[in-house]
Design a protein around this motif. Structure first.
Motif, short mmCIF file in Angstrom:
data_model
loop_
_atom_site.label_atom_id
_atom_site.label_comp_id
_atom_site.label_asym_id
_atom_site.label_seq_id
_atom_site.Cartn_x
_atom_site.Cartn_y
_atom_site.Cartn_z
N ALA A 90 -7.11 -12.41 -15.76
CA ALA A 90 -7.26 -13.04 -14.32
C ALA A 90 -5.65 -13.20 -13.88
N ALA A 91 -4.52 -13.52 -14.58
CA ALA A 91 -3.23 -13.55 -14.25
C ALA A 91 -2.82 -12.31 -14.05
N GLU A 92 -3.21 -11.07 -14.69
CA GLU A 92 -2.70 -9.82 -14.63
C GLU A 92 -3.18 -9.47 -12.93
N ALA A 93 -4.79 -9.72 -13.08
CA ALA A 93 -5.23 -9.20 -11.60
C ALA A 93 -4.66 -9.99 -10.47
N VAL A 94 -4.04 -11.29 -10.61
CA VAL A 94 -3.27 -11.92 -9.32
C VAL A 94 -2.01 -11.00 -9.14
N ILE A 95 -1.33 -10.65 -10.23
CA ILE A 95 -0.06 -10.12 -10.11
C ILE A 95 -0.24 -8.46 -9.68
N THR A 96 -1.15 -7.73 -10.11
CA THR A 96 -1.51 -6.58 -9.24
C THR A 96 -2.16 -6.49 -8.24
N THR A 97 -2.91 -7.72 -7.58
CA THR A 97 -3.33 -7.72 -6.32
C THR A 97 -1.98 -7.92 -5.41
N ILE A 98 -1.35 -8.71 -5.86
CA ILE A 98 -0.01 -8.84 -4.92
C ILE A 98 0.79 -7.38 -4.85
N ALA A 99 0.87 -6.95 -6.08
CA ALA A 99 1.65 -5.55 -6.03
C ALA A 99 0.86 -4.61 -5.22
N ASN A 100 -0.33 -4.56 -5.26
CA ASN A 100 -1.30 -3.51 -4.30
C ASN A 100 -0.86 -3.74 -3.07
N VAL B 96 1.82 -5.04 -1.45
CA VAL B 96 3.05 -4.38 -1.16
C VAL B 96 3.05 -2.76 -1.16
N ILE B 97 2.17 -2.48 -1.85
CA ILE B 97 2.22 -0.66 -2.18
C ILE B 97 1.41 -0.32 -0.86
N LYS B 98 0.53 -0.91 -0.59
CA LYS B 98 -0.28 -0.36 0.70
C LYS B 98 0.59 -0.33 2.03
N THR B 99 1.14 -1.59 2.05
CA THR B 99 2.16 -1.70 3.21
C THR B 99 3.33 -0.52 3.16
N LYS B 100 3.83 -0.27 1.94
CA LYS B 100 4.98 0.73 2.05
C LYS B 100 4.27 2.06 2.19
N GLU B 101 3.05 2.23 1.72
CA GLU B 101 2.39 3.63 2.05
C GLU B 101 1.93 3.74 3.50
N PHE C 223 -1.82 5.74 -4.64
CA PHE C 223 -1.70 4.89 -5.71
C PHE C 223 -2.15 3.64 -5.53
N SER C 224 -2.13 3.04 -4.41
CA SER C 224 -2.85 1.62 -3.93
C SER C 224 -4.29 1.89 -4.11
N ALA C 225 -4.91 3.16 -4.13
CA ALA C 225 -6.34 2.91 -4.47
C ALA C 225 -6.65 3.18 -5.88
N LYS C 226 -5.71 3.84 -6.82
CA LYS C 226 -5.76 3.63 -8.16
C LYS C 226 -5.38 2.25 -8.51
N LEU C 227 -4.45 1.67 -8.18
CA LEU C 227 -4.30 0.19 -8.35
C LEU C 227 -5.50 -0.68 -8.18
#
Length: 137
Positions: free
Chosen positions: A8-18, A20-25, A45-49
């Protein structure tokens, strides 16, 4: 006990990263930096994440439900019965072994999915180039 907290902690981190990545894409797409022909056969990559997010959130929710079902989670503070019963050290050991193993395994499966996706994208690009090459002749 609380092994579901690690994925769940990893999911929170990857959700935040996703996010940010979507915004950049989106910003990159507005600037027109993407090659339209190449991006047509490529999964962002945002879809893969997002695949990893769904796997982690789904697994964590299922594990949390299982722990709730077995009475390891209570609706009152401190929520985890291991903390109430003074088994905090044992809970942390379980999180460090079982929880980390589950998170690593889910991430490894996702990595294999991304690798397979890359190979399929590469094959699609090659086939598209071959078709264009044949059409030019």
């Amino acid at each position: 006990m609380a092994c579901f907290l690690v994925p769940a902690a990893e999911a929170v981190i990857t959700t935040i990263a996703n996010k940010v990545i979507k915004t950049k894409e989106k910003k990159k797409q507005k600037e027109g930096a993407d090659n339209a022909a190449e991006s047509q056969n490529k999964v962002k990559f945002s879809a893969k994440l997002g695949w990893l997010n769904k796997m982690l959130w789904g697994g964590s929710a299922l594990l949390a439900f299982e722990h709730l079902w077995h009475g390891e989670i209570s609706p009152t503070f401190p929520f985890l019965t291991a903390v109430e019963n003074g088994e905090t050290a044992q809970m942390l050991v379980e999180m460090g072994t079982v929880g980390v193993t589950m998170a690593v395994l889910v991430t490894a499966v996702w990595g294999a999915m991304v690798g397979i996706s890359y190979l399929l994208e590469k094959r699609s690009r090659k086939a598209q180039k071959d078709v264009q090459k044949d059409a030019a002749v």
